[in-house]
Scaffold this motif. Structure first.
Motif, PDB file in Angstrom:
ATOM      1  N   SER A 161       0.858  -1.188   0.000  1.00 41.25           N
ATOM      2  CA  SER A 161       0.000   0.000   0.000  1.00 41.25           C
ATOM      3  C   SER A 161       0.890   1.232   0.000  1.00 41.25           C
ATOM      4  CB  SER A 161      -0.899   0.027   1.237  1.00 41.25           C
ATOM      5  OG  SER A 161      -1.831  -1.018   1.210  1.00 41.25           O
ATOM      6  N   ALA A 162       0.347   2.333  -0.465  1.00 40.91           N
ATOM      7  CA  ALA A 162       1.089   3.595  -0.482  1.00 40.91           C
ATOM      8  C   ALA A 162       0.124   4.747  -0.267  1.00 40.91           C
ATOM      9  CB  ALA A 162       1.822   3.759  -1.808  1.00 40.91           C
ATOM     10  N   ILE A 163       0.639   5.797   0.352  1.00 38.93           N
ATOM     11  CA  ILE A 163      -0.125   7.038   0.523  1.00 38.93           C
ATOM     12  C   ILE A 163       0.763   8.201   0.112  1.00 38.93           C
ATOM     13  CG2 ILE A 163      -1.714   6.258   2.327  1.00 38.93           C
ATOM     14  CD1 ILE A 163       0.142   7.426   4.426  1.00 38.93           C
ATOM     15  N   TRP A 164       0.139   9.296  -0.245  1.00 33.77           N
ATOM     16  CA  TRP A 164       0.853  10.532  -0.556  1.00 33.77           C
ATOM     17  C   TRP A 164       0.755  11.410   0.677  1.00 33.77           C
ATOM     18  CZ3 TRP A 164       4.332  12.098  -3.789  1.00 33.77           C
ATOM     19  CH2 TRP A 164       4.582  13.460  -3.960  1.00 33.77           C
ATOM     20  N   ILE A 165       1.886  11.734   1.274  1.00 32.75           N
ATOM     21  CA  ILE A 165       1.899  12.535   2.492  1.00 32.75           C
ATOM     22  C   ILE A 165       2.133  13.990   2.122  1.00 32.75           C
ATOM     23  CG2 ILE A 165       3.081  12.955   4.676  1.00 32.75           C
ATOM     24  CD1 ILE A 165       3.347  10.022   5.020  1.00 32.75           C
ATOM     25  N   ASP A 166       1.206  14.830   2.551  1.00 30.55           N
ATOM     26  CA  ASP A 166       1.228  16.248   2.235  1.00 30.55           C
ATOM     27  C   ASP A 166       1.037  17.044   3.530  1.00 30.55           C
ATOM     28  OD1 ASP A 166       0.857  18.298  -0.163  1.00 30.55           O
ATOM     29  OD2 ASP A 166      -0.584  18.826   1.411  1.00 30.55           O
ATOM     30  N   PRO A 167       1.724  18.160   3.685  1.00 27.07           N
ATOM     31  CA  PRO A 167       1.611  18.944   4.922  1.00 27.07           C
ATOM     32  C   PRO A 167       0.197  19.425   5.242  1.00 27.07           C
ATOM     33  CG  PRO A 167       3.471  19.729   3.609  1.00 27.07           C
ATOM     34  CD  PRO A 167       2.717  18.740   2.769  1.00 27.07           C
ATOM     35  N   SER A 168      -0.688  19.472   4.270  1.00 23.18           N
ATOM     36  CA  SER A 168      -2.036  19.993   4.504  1.00 23.18           C
ATOM     37  C   SER A 168      -3.014  18.946   5.040  1.00 23.18           C
ATOM     38  CB  SER A 168      -2.597  20.588   3.209  1.00 23.18           C
ATOM     39  OG  SER A 168      -2.787  19.564   2.247  1.00 23.18           O
ATOM     40  N   ILE A 169      -2.589  17.693   5.129  1.00 22.47           N
ATOM     41  CA  ILE A 169      -3.493  16.622   5.561  1.00 22.47           C
ATOM     42  C   ILE A 169      -3.180  16.239   7.010  1.00 22.47           C
ATOM     43  CG2 ILE A 169      -4.234  14.254   5.112  1.00 22.47           C
ATOM     44  CD1 ILE A 169      -3.824  14.794   2.178  1.00 22.47           C
ATOM     45  N   PRO A 170      -4.211  16.113   7.849  1.00 27.16           N
ATOM     46  CA  PRO A 170      -3.986  15.777   9.265  1.00 27.16           C
ATOM     47  C   PRO A 170      -3.240  14.456   9.445  1.00 27.16           C
ATOM     48  CG  PRO A 170      -6.274  16.388   8.885  1.00 27.16           C
ATOM     49  CD  PRO A 170      -5.624  16.273   7.535  1.00 27.16           C
ATOM     50  N   LEU A 171      -2.335  14.449  10.405  1.00 23.54           N
ATOM     51  CA  LEU A 171      -1.488  13.299  10.696  1.00 23.54           C
ATOM     52  C   LEU A 171      -1.415  13.136  12.205  1.00 23.54           C
ATOM     53  CD1 LEU A 171       0.597  11.277   9.443  1.00 23.54           C
ATOM     54  CD2 LEU A 171       2.274  13.091   9.643  1.00 23.54           C
ATOM     55  N   PHE A 172      -1.576  11.900  12.690  1.00 22.59           N
ATOM     56  CA  PHE A 172      -1.588  11.640  14.127  1.00 22.59           C
ATOM     57  C   PHE A 172      -0.813  10.364  14.418  1.00 22.59           C
ATOM     58  CE2 PHE A 172      -3.856   9.651  17.794  1.00 22.59           C
ATOM     59  CZ  PHE A 172      -3.494  10.574  18.769  1.00 22.59           C
TER      60      PHE A 172
END
Length: 120
Positions: A50-61
């Protein structure tokens, strides 16, 4: 076993691995850099990736199950950071560089698609 929650997706990783991922991810996001992150899926979800695109505008916890902070392996951090800066993106790996599986993968949005909302 800790959990990285990104938007509506939760991925469970060992606490020690999660701490190393957090350091690499936070360093990239502090510089406002977006990047891909991929991992091997947990055995119960198949043998894929699996893969995701990590962007500063998306919430991360980041949520850790244990109360103790794991020790940090600087060589492992360097390996993860190097992959995060490459065209392949951050490839989650074990300390020896072998592919690391997520313990669980749960996409809240996908799991609720097609269901009838509960009456109020």
């Amino acid at each position: 076993m800790g959990t990285l929650t990104y938007d509506s997706t939760a991925i469970a990783f060992d606490d020690r691995l999660l701490l190393h991922l957090q350091i690499v991810i936070v360093n990239k996001l502090r510089r406002r850099e977006s990047f891909a992150m991929s991992w091997r899926d947990a055995a119960e979800t198949g043998d894929g990736r699996s893969a995701i695109w990590i962007d500063p505008s998306i919430p991360l916890f980041f949520k850790y199950d244990g109360s103790r902070v794991p020790t940090i392996n600087r060589e492992w951090l360097a390996l993860l950071a190097e992959s995060a800066g490459s065209s392949t993106g951050l490839i989650v790996c074990a300390e020896d560089g072998s592919p690391e599986r997520a313990a669980r993968f749960f996409d809240h949005e996908r799991s609720h698609r097609g269901r009838t909302p509960a009456p109020y």
